[in-house]
Motif scaffolding. Structure first.
Motif, short mmCIF file in Angstrom:
data_model
loop_
_atom_site.label_atom_id
_atom_site.label_comp_id
_atom_site.label_asym_id
_atom_site.label_seq_id
_atom_site.Cartn_x
_atom_site.Cartn_y
_atom_site.Cartn_z
N HIS A 280 0.84 -1.20 0.00
CA HIS A 280 0.00 0.00 0.00
C HIS A 280 0.87 1.25 0.00
N PRO A 281 0.56 2.24 -0.82
CA PRO A 281 1.39 3.46 -0.87
C PRO A 281 1.44 4.20 0.45
N ASN A 282 0.45 3.99 1.31
CA ASN A 282 0.45 4.65 2.62
C ASN A 282 0.86 3.71 3.75
N ALA A 283 1.65 2.67 3.42
CA ALA A 283 2.08 1.72 4.44
C ALA A 283 2.77 2.41 5.63
N PRO A 284 3.66 3.39 5.41
CA PRO A 284 4.30 4.05 6.57
C PRO A 284 3.27 4.74 7.47
N GLU A 285 2.29 5.40 6.84
CA GLU A 285 1.25 6.07 7.64
C GLU A 285 0.40 5.05 8.39
N HIS A 286 0.13 3.90 7.75
CA HIS A 286 -0.65 2.86 8.41
C HIS A 286 0.07 2.36 9.66
N VAL A 287 1.38 2.14 9.52
CA VAL A 287 2.17 1.70 10.67
C VAL A 287 2.11 2.75 11.79
N GLU A 288 2.23 4.01 11.39
CA GLU A 288 2.21 5.10 12.38
C GLU A 288 0.87 5.14 13.12
N VAL A 289 -0.22 4.96 12.39
CA VAL A 289 -1.55 4.98 13.02
C VAL A 289 -1.67 3.85 14.04
N VAL A 290 -1.26 2.65 13.64
CA VAL A 290 -1.37 1.49 14.53
C VAL A 290 -0.49 1.68 15.76
N GLU A 291 0.74 2.18 15.55
CA GLU A 291 1.64 2.39 16.68
C GLU A 291 1.07 3.43 17.65
N LYS A 292 0.42 4.46 17.12
CA LYS A 292 -0.17 5.49 17.99
C LYS A 292 -1.31 4.89 18.82
N ILE A 293 -2.16 4.09 18.18
CA ILE A 293 -3.27 3.49 18.91
C ILE A 293 -2.74 2.52 19.98
N LEU A 294 -1.71 1.75 19.63
CA LEU A 294 -1.11 0.86 20.63
C LEU A 294 -0.55 1.68 21.79
N GLY A 295 -0.01 2.85 21.47
CA GLY A 295 0.49 3.73 22.53
C GLY A 295 -0.65 4.22 23.41
N ASP A 296 -1.75 4.61 22.78
CA ASP A 296 -2.92 5.08 23.54
C ASP A 296 -3.46 3.98 24.45
N LEU A 297 -3.32 2.72 23.99
CA LEU A 297 -3.78 1.58 24.78
C LEU A 297 -2.71 1.09 25.76
N LYS A 298 -1.57 1.83 25.80
CA LYS A 298 -0.45 1.49 26.69
C LYS A 298 0.09 0.08 26.41
N LEU A 299 0.28 -0.22 25.13
CA LEU A 299 0.74 -1.54 24.72
C LEU A 299 2.08 -1.49 23.98
N THR A 300 2.73 -0.34 23.98
CA THR A 300 3.97 -0.22 23.21
C THR A 300 5.10 -1.07 23.79
N GLY A 301 4.99 -1.47 25.04
CA GLY A 301 6.02 -2.30 25.64
C GLY A 301 5.91 -3.77 25.32
#
Length: 363
Positions: A280-301
């Motif tokens: 997908h041409p927006n793959a980097p943005e997709h990764v960023e969105v998922v990482e942000k949501i995981l951060g909001d859910l306190k799951l980045t660790g």
């Protein structure tokens, strides 16, 4: 038949965000006949500036659309004023309402339907002033209407009571899920939860690894209800692999809250398998969105493995360094269609899952 509007500046390229909005509209059964755009530092009470609103009214005469979809969440006042500008002949919805509609179409289980219904009710409550006359009755009967109570006050009270009831039901669902998680934890079987942007191929990947038979379609949010299947890793280790709801940019906060019981499954995961559509041409943005949501859910660790999926569709000249910013995550190039990387993925999951299990054991 509708028309999509993009108004507010976002980190995404404007055309990319509009294409995604068109995909959402198509998934909801709409045909997009035109688009207009406008960059504003601050939205007006009609969301659009006067000139753009006049342009939109002229387009109505030419295209005869019956729905306007805005790529931001409208305030109740903006939505009401836009509909008033069309003299009530055109329905105006925003991105949040569109996503909720797609979720409602795809929810299959009682739990999924309940979660979507709660999010819809909480979205609707502050918007009753402009919409109450179009509502289906949510209840009623003798004794439900007080002296001098207006229709809108009655509907607000009924929806408020319904929201309270649904939250209680979802609390029971959460308790049941917690009991299931406790039993799984006692079994000592590692849990791998799939996360990713919607339509990244999570369900297809789960099907390929487990022969799960999960519904997999080339559309947004085709799977909402969690599915757990047993998967055997290369060394014979048995793991439980769970497919969860996909994410998207500007995911409504009310929807995240309503799906709390489902998303809590991620908290108990041994490893998160982040699936991204690498083609997908927006793959980097997709990764960023998922990482942000995981951060909001306190799951980045959480330990993570990145499956760069749909490699069979990948441009040979694609820049693979786009995943370099996902620090500390092991990445594997995969394709469900060709089978590329699936053995490597299982081997990587095996290594990461064992390391995570050992770390928990030491703790």
């Amino acid at each position: 038949m509708g028309i999509a509007i993009k108004g507010k500046r976002t980190p995404w390229v404007l055309d990319d965000s509009l294409r995604e909005l068109e995909q959402l509209a198509a998934t909801a059964g709409a045909e997009v006949v035109g688009t207009i755009t406008q960059n504003l530092e601050k939205h007006s009470i009609t969301y659009l500036g006067k000139g753009k609103l006049a342009e939109l009214l002229d387009l109505r005469e030419a295209l005869r659309f019956d729905t306007v979809i805005c790529d931001d969440e409208l305030t109740p006042t903006q939505q009401q004023n836009l509909e008033s500008a069309f003299k009530g002949e055109v329905k105006v919805i925003d991105r949040t309402a569109l996503i909720l509609d797609v979720f409602a179409r795809h929810a299959r289980s009682k739990e999924g339907q309940l979660q979507v219904e709660l999010a819809q009710a909480e979205y609707l409550l502050p918007r009753l002033a402009g919409q109450w006359s179009h509502l289906e009755r949510l209840g009623g009967g003798i004794g439900t209407r007080g002296p001098g109570e207006s229709q809108i006050e009655t509907d607000r009270r009924l929806i408020g009571a319904r929201i309270h009831r649904m939250k209680k039901e979802l609390d029971e669902v959460r308790k049941q899920r917690e009991q299931h998680r406790q039993r799984r934890s006692k079994s000592g079987i590692p849990v791998i939860s799939l996360v990713g942007y919607t339509n990244a191929g999570k369900s297809s990947l789960l099907n390929s690894l487990s022969k799960a038979g999960v519904l997999a379609r080339d559309q947004l949010f085709s799977t909402l209800d969690p599915v757990t299947r047993r998967v055997m890793l290369g060394d014979g280790t048995l793991v439980l692999m769970t497919d969860t709801v996909g994410f998207i940019q500007k995911l409504p906060t009310g929807l995240v809250a309503a799906f709390r019981a489902t998303l809590e499954e991620l908290e108990e995961a041994t490893v998160l398998l982040h699936v991204v559509d690498i083609s997908h041409p927006n793959a980097p943005e997709h990764v960023e969105v998922v990482e942000k949501i995981l951060g909001d859910l306190k799951l980045t660790g959480k330990p993570r493995v990145l499956a760069m999926n749909k490699a069979d569709l990948l441009d040979p000249d694609a820049d693979m360094s786009l995943m370099a910013d996902v620090g500390g995550t092991k990445a594997v190039l995969t394709s469900v269609v060709s089978g590329l990387g699936l053995d490597d993925l299982l081997a990587t999951l095996e290594t990461v899952a064992h390391a995570a299990t050992d770390a928990l054991g030491v703790g």
